[in-house]
Design a protein around this motif. Structure first.
Motif, PDB file in Angstrom:
ATOM      1  N   LYS A   1      69.194 -19.449 -29.983  1.00  0.00           N
ATOM      2  CA  LYS A   1      67.966 -20.179 -29.700  1.00  0.00           C
ATOM      3  C   LYS A   1      66.710 -19.351 -29.976  1.00  0.00           C
ATOM      4  CE  LYS A   1      69.966 -23.939 -28.603  1.00  0.00           C
ATOM      5  NZ  LYS A   1      69.916 -25.044 -29.589  1.00  0.00           N
ATOM      6  N   GLU A   2      66.791 -18.028 -29.780  1.00  0.00           N
ATOM      7  CA  GLU A   2      65.613 -17.175 -29.959  1.00  0.00           C
ATOM      8  C   GLU A   2      65.992 -15.903 -30.706  1.00  0.00           C
ATOM      9  OE1 GLU A   2      62.662 -18.155 -26.169  1.00  0.00           O
ATOM     10  OE2 GLU A   2      63.671 -16.212 -26.295  1.00  0.00           O
TER      11      GLU A   2
ATOM     12  N   ASP B   1      68.669 -24.479 -34.999  1.00  0.00           N
ATOM     13  CA  ASP B   1      67.425 -24.460 -34.203  1.00  0.00           C
ATOM     14  C   ASP B   1      67.187 -23.054 -33.674  1.00  0.00           C
ATOM     15  OD1 ASP B   1      65.385 -24.787 -32.310  1.00  0.00           O
ATOM     16  OD2 ASP B   1      66.056 -26.790 -31.777  1.00  0.00           O
TER      17      ASP B   1
ATOM     18  N   THR C   1      64.055 -20.140 -32.675  1.00  0.00           N
ATOM     19  CA  THR C   1      62.637 -19.830 -32.487  1.00  0.00           C
ATOM     20  C   THR C   1      62.415 -18.328 -32.567  1.00  0.00           C
ATOM     21  OG1 THR C   1      62.232 -21.770 -31.105  1.00  0.00           O
ATOM     22  CG2 THR C   1      60.665 -19.950 -30.906  1.00  0.00           C
TER      23      THR C   1
ATOM     24  N   GLU D   1      58.409 -25.645 -37.123  1.00  0.00           N
ATOM     25  CA  GLU D   1      57.260 -25.758 -36.226  1.00  0.00           C
ATOM     26  C   GLU D   1      56.569 -24.401 -36.175  1.00  0.00           C
ATOM     27  OE1 GLU D   1      58.493 -27.129 -32.422  1.00  0.00           O
ATOM     28  OE2 GLU D   1      59.486 -28.940 -33.197  1.00  0.00           O
ATOM     29  N   HIS D   2      55.236 -24.385 -36.265  1.00  0.00           N
ATOM     30  CA  HIS D   2      54.509 -23.118 -36.339  1.00  0.00           C
ATOM     31  C   HIS D   2      53.093 -23.317 -35.835  1.00  0.00           C
ATOM     32  CE1 HIS D   2      52.497 -24.579 -40.066  1.00  0.00           C
ATOM     33  NE2 HIS D   2      53.661 -25.206 -40.245  1.00  0.00           N
TER      34      HIS D   2
ATOM     35  N   THR E   1      59.514 -21.958 -35.148  1.00  0.00           N
ATOM     36  CA  THR E   1      60.841 -22.525 -34.914  1.00  0.00           C
ATOM     37  C   THR E   1      61.393 -23.087 -36.227  1.00  0.00           C
ATOM     38  OG1 THR E   1      60.348 -23.091 -32.614  1.00  0.00           O
ATOM     39  CG2 THR E   1      62.188 -24.249 -33.651  1.00  0.00           C
TER      40      THR E   1
ATOM     41  N   ARG F   1      64.202 -25.332 -37.915  1.00  0.00           N
ATOM     42  CA  ARG F   1      65.200 -26.378 -37.671  1.00  0.00           C
ATOM     43  C   ARG F   1      65.912 -26.648 -39.001  1.00  0.00           C
ATOM     44  NH1 ARG F   1      63.935 -27.765 -32.588  1.00  0.00           N
ATOM     45  NH2 ARG F   1      61.725 -27.856 -31.975  1.00  0.00           N
TER      46      ARG F   1
END
Length: 430
Positions: A83-84, A106, A108, A137-138, A146, A148
């Motif tokens: 996730k991270e 996914d 981040t 996403e930024h 992130t 995806r």
């Protein structure tokens, strides 16, 4: 921690160059992308390379390391669903892994350095990945980001090279693993072409086939390839050694640095040529650069694009040349850990240097008798700025205090140990 750099008239000694950070991070990545077990001998240890170690382990690679080597069992084309990821302050690691994690559903990338890496742009790579079907996403092209992904598509891909070649390198690591063949076209001017050559060299060693145009503006990448498990040996690091060699050039010196290959593809190898152009007495033979400095340097003009990570050290040497030097085609220095033109020159002025800038040039009016010094310097958390300002401090009449100098560990944790071992007058202060 801060460091005080005091006047040092003479440097003497020898040691082996640090292992290359650029090659280490690339070897770590291709080993992780292989299905099987690879061995990397003499890998670099720095915050950047350690960030790559940490992230590929999070993505599923198994690492075992001793004093000589690191053994890596790779995850191939199937990184673990995480996730991270925390890349620290390592821009190249972030960009390479933004591409690789397009294979994940996914992920981040968190922002641990809002005043440094958090300010750096990544929009060109984001646009290229989005064209391949990756959702991102930024924050206006900046961290946190992130990815995806899960099913990126090859085909015709365009990427800008005007800010950084790292975007192109990132795509070159990813596209061989895709089902489709890919054609990558570079838009605009490609910065730091020589570093792309390093990426291609490592990919070839890992068994990957890529067809590149002579000017590195177009690439044909067959899909459905597999990275091969291999053994690699990391060569000595020219970018870090550049500051050591510059320090030897501006002082009376007898300094030898080992493990610097004459035929290296590192663009920063140009530090040797530049110092010779500046009439610094040196030789380069059998992987050893031997500097017999006398502190006298002549000015030069130099295209810095091919040697980006050595330019600040070259500028530090030119500060003491007898005349005006010009370093041109260096605009991409503005997009590093800090603005390595404006921020660096502002700090040089505090020490008494006479320097000017344009958008893509650094002009240095040398002061061969040395600088006044006696200033507190903000190195902007930038390892290259810290090293270059240390070179300048050796020839100041009064000490320089460099703030937050511990950030030199990003690429060269032993830098001040090596300077001290050569006789450099440096002292840590809390």
């Amino acid at each position: 921690m801060d460091i005080i750099v005091k006047p040092t008239p003479e440097l003497k000694g020898e040691f082996g160059a640090l292992s290359s950070k650029n090659y280490t991070t690339r070897y770590l990545l291709v080993a992780a992308l292989a299905e099987g077990t690879s061995t990397i001998y003499y890998p670099a240890h720095s915050e950047d390379s350690d960030a790559m170690r940490r992230c590929i382990a999070d993505l599923g690679a198994v690492l075992e390391e001793d004093d000589e080597k690191i053994v890596i069992k790779g995850f191939g084309r199937h990184p673990r669903d995480v996730k991270e990821l925390n890349v620290g302050n390592a821009g190249a690691v972030l960009r390479f892994l933004m591409a690789v994690t397009a294979l994940c559903p996914d992920v981040t990338f968190i922002n641990k350095y809002p005043d440094s890496l958090g300010k750096r742009p990544h929009s060109d790579l984001i646009e290229a990945l989005e064209s391949m079907g990756v959702g991102i996403e930024h924050q206006d092209g900046r961290l946190p980001i992130t990815i995806r992904g899960g099913a990126p598509k090859g085909g015709k891909i365009k990427v800008s090279g005007s800010v950084s070649s790292q975007y192109l390198s990132a795509l070159l690591f990813l596209t061989p693993l895709l089902e489709e063949d890919s054609e990558i076209e570079v838009l605009g001017d490609l910065k730091s072409k020589v570093v792309v050559g390093q990426t291609l060299e490592v990919l070839e060693q890992a068994g990957i086939v890529i067809h590149a145009s002579q000017d590195y503006m177009k690439f044909t990448v067959p899909g459905r390839q597999s990275y091969q498990a291999q053994s690699y040996t990391v060569q000595g690091d020219y970018p870090g050694s550049a500051a050591i060699l510059a320090a030897a050039a501006v002082t009376k010196s007898n300094v030898k640095v080992h493990r610097l290959m004459e035929n290296s593809k590192q663009g920063e190898r140009a530090i040797v040529d530049v110092l010779q152009m500046m009439d610094v007495p040196l030789s380069h033979k059998d992987g050893i650069v031997h500097v017999l400095g006398n502190g006298r340097l002549r000015p030069i003009e130099f295209d810095g694009d091919a040697a980006t990570d050595a330019v600040l050290a070259m500028v530090a040497a030119a500060v003491f040349a007898d005349g005006t030097s010009r370093f041109y085609n260096v605009e991409n220095l503005r997009y590093k850990e800090c603005d390595r033109i404006t921020d660096y020159l502002n700090e040089l002025r505090k020490a008494g240097a006479n320097v000017e800038e344009t958008q893509s040039e650094i002009i240095v009016h040398g002061r061969p008798n040395g600088l006044e010094g006696g200033a507190t310097i903000n190195a902007h958390y930038d390892h290259r700025v810290i090293m270059a300002l240390t070179v300048v401090g050796l020839r100041c009449e009064q000490p320089l205090l460099i703030k937050d100098a511990h950030h030199v560990a990003k690429s060269y944790p032993q830098f001040f140990d090596h300077i001290a071992a050569l006789g450099g007058n440096v002292e840590w202060v809390k």
